[in-house]
Motif scaffolding. Structure first.
Motif, PDB file in Angstrom:
ATOM      1  N   ILE A   1     -41.784 -50.898  37.058  1.00 53.35           N
ATOM      2  CA  ILE A   1     -41.242 -50.874  35.690  1.00 53.35           C
ATOM      3  C   ILE A   1     -39.795 -50.412  35.708  1.00 53.35           C
ATOM      4  O   ILE A   1     -38.920 -51.036  35.109  1.00 53.35           O
ATOM      5  N   GLN A   2     -39.526 -49.331  36.397  1.00 51.55           N
ATOM      6  CA  GLN A   2     -38.164 -48.799  36.475  1.00 51.55           C
ATOM      7  C   GLN A   2     -37.231 -49.793  37.159  1.00 51.55           C
ATOM      8  O   GLN A   2     -36.107 -49.997  36.716  1.00 51.55           O
ATOM      9  N   LEU A   3     -37.704 -50.426  38.212  1.00 50.15           N
ATOM     10  CA  LEU A   3     -36.874 -51.350  38.974  1.00 50.15           C
ATOM     11  C   LEU A   3     -36.537 -52.610  38.181  1.00 50.15           C
ATOM     12  O   LEU A   3     -35.389 -53.031  38.140  1.00 50.15           O
ATOM     13  N   PHE A   4     -37.524 -53.207  37.529  1.00 49.76           N
ATOM     14  CA  PHE A   4     -37.316 -54.505  36.895  1.00 49.76           C
ATOM     15  C   PHE A   4     -36.856 -54.442  35.448  1.00 49.76           C
ATOM     16  O   PHE A   4     -36.278 -55.396  34.955  1.00 49.76           O
ATOM     17  N   THR A   5     -37.127 -53.346  34.747  1.00 52.38           N
ATOM     18  CA  THR A   5     -36.688 -53.271  33.355  1.00 52.38           C
ATOM     19  C   THR A   5     -35.469 -52.385  33.179  1.00 52.38           C
ATOM     20  O   THR A   5     -34.744 -52.524  32.211  1.00 52.38           O
TER      21      THR A   5
ATOM     22  N   LEU B   1     -51.492 -57.220  28.684  1.00 48.25           N
ATOM     23  CA  LEU B   1     -50.275 -57.294  27.877  1.00 48.25           C
ATOM     24  C   LEU B   1     -49.095 -56.612  28.546  1.00 48.25           C
ATOM     25  O   LEU B   1     -47.980 -57.138  28.537  1.00 48.25           O
ATOM     26  N   ALA B   2     -49.297 -55.469  29.162  1.00 49.82           N
ATOM     27  CA  ALA B   2     -48.191 -54.757  29.815  1.00 49.82           C
ATOM     28  C   ALA B   2     -47.606 -55.593  30.951  1.00 49.82           C
ATOM     29  O   ALA B   2     -46.378 -55.650  31.125  1.00 49.82           O
ATOM     30  N   ASP B   3     -48.453 -56.272  31.712  1.00 44.09           N
ATOM     31  CA  ASP B   3     -47.960 -57.123  32.792  1.00 44.09           C
ATOM     32  C   ASP B   3     -47.230 -58.347  32.244  1.00 44.09           C
ATOM     33  O   ASP B   3     -46.250 -58.812  32.817  1.00 44.09           O
ATOM     34  N   ARG B   4     -47.700 -58.870  31.116  1.00 39.80           N
ATOM     35  CA  ARG B   4     -47.015 -60.012  30.506  1.00 39.80           C
ATOM     36  C   ARG B   4     -45.629 -59.625  30.013  1.00 39.80           C
ATOM     37  O   ARG B   4     -44.658 -60.364  30.178  1.00 39.80           O
ATOM     38  N   VAL B   5     -45.513 -58.434  29.413  1.00 44.03           N
ATOM     39  CA  VAL B   5     -44.205 -57.956  28.960  1.00 44.03           C
ATOM     40  C   VAL B   5     -43.292 -57.731  30.158  1.00 44.03           C
ATOM     41  O   VAL B   5     -42.102 -58.071  30.124  1.00 44.03           O
ATOM     42  N   LEU B   6     -43.833 -57.202  31.244  1.00 47.07           N
ATOM     43  CA  LEU B   6     -43.046 -57.005  32.459  1.00 47.07           C
ATOM     44  C   LEU B   6     -42.600 -58.342  33.038  1.00 47.07           C
ATOM     45  O   LEU B   6     -41.470 -58.475  33.505  1.00 47.07           O
ATOM     46  N   LEU B   7     -43.449 -59.359  32.985  1.00 42.19           N
ATOM     47  CA  LEU B   7     -43.086 -60.683  33.470  1.00 42.19           C
ATOM     48  C   LEU B   7     -41.897 -61.237  32.681  1.00 42.19           C
ATOM     49  O   LEU B   7     -40.957 -61.782  33.259  1.00 42.19           O
ATOM     50  N   VAL B   8     -41.914 -61.066  31.363  1.00 40.97           N
ATOM     51  CA  VAL B   8     -40.798 -61.540  30.534  1.00 40.97           C
ATOM     52  C   VAL B   8     -39.532 -60.755  30.858  1.00 40.97           C
ATOM     53  O   VAL B   8     -38.442 -61.318  30.949  1.00 40.97           O
ATOM     54  N   ALA B   9     -39.657 -59.451  31.079  1.00 39.46           N
ATOM     55  CA  ALA B   9     -38.493 -58.634  31.424  1.00 39.46           C
ATOM     56  C   ALA B   9     -37.899 -59.061  32.757  1.00 39.46           C
ATOM     57  O   ALA B   9     -36.677 -59.152  32.905  1.00 39.46           O
ATOM     58  N   VAL B  10     -38.753 -59.355  33.729  1.00 39.38           N
ATOM     59  CA  VAL B  10     -38.275 -59.815  35.032  1.00 39.38           C
ATOM     60  C   VAL B  10     -37.566 -61.156  34.877  1.00 39.38           C
ATOM     61  O   VAL B  10     -36.519 -61.404  35.471  1.00 39.38           O
TER      62      VAL B  10
END
Length: 154
Positions: free
Chosen positions: A12-16, A51-60
């Motif tokens: 999370i810290q790395l990609f967002t 949902l958290a992984d989907r939001v992370l995917l969009v952030a990446v």
């Protein structure tokens, strides 16, 4: 290779670029704002990622120039599943322009004496446009696009 997951706070810290607490606030805020459109466990086809992984995917996707095929491999889902996540959540997480608190400056006149913010009424007055070496700039404050316009000589 282990898939990327929001359960890993380092990812999370790395990609967002934001701490895990802020990321969790984004996810819960999205869940509250949109509701059933993004909720897990509804009847019908289930999401392959929480949902958290989907939001992370969009952030990446927004923070890197990874393709949908690469995102699918990184998160352990198929390319079409990654595309569906981007199509559904991408517009919901896109940045909205901040409300403008100041008056929009549309035209700037640069003269050897200084800078003048020009409105239509002020431009009607003589003297400013007659200054030698004056430059008129049209500034779109929404996109920050600056166009140089020749100063009309009366």
């Amino acid at each position: 290779m282990q898939p990327i997951s929001a359960a890993n706070t380092g990812a999370i810290q790395l990609f967002t670029g934001s701490p895990p607490d802020e990321f969790t606030e984004i996810v819960t805020g999205l869940e509250r704002a949109v509701g059933e459109e993004v909720a897990d466990g509804l009847p019908g086809r289930q999401w392959s990622l929480p949902l958290a992984d989907r939001v992370l995917l969009v952030a990446v996707y927004y923070r890197t120039d990874a393709t949908v095929r690469q995102l699918g491999a990184m998160f352990g889902v198929t390319r079409p599943a990654a595309g569906r996540v981007l199509a559904r959540l991408g517009p919901l997480l896109a940045l909205q322009p901040l409300p403008q608190r100041r008056m929009r400056i549309e035209k700037v006149l640069i003269t050897p004496e200084g800078v003048a913010f020009v409105t239509d009424d002020a431009r009607a007055g003589k003297g400013r446009a007659e200054a030698p070496g004056a430059i008129l700039l049209n500034v779109d404050t929404g996109t920050r696009l600056v166009l140089r316009v020749p100063v009309p000589q009366d």
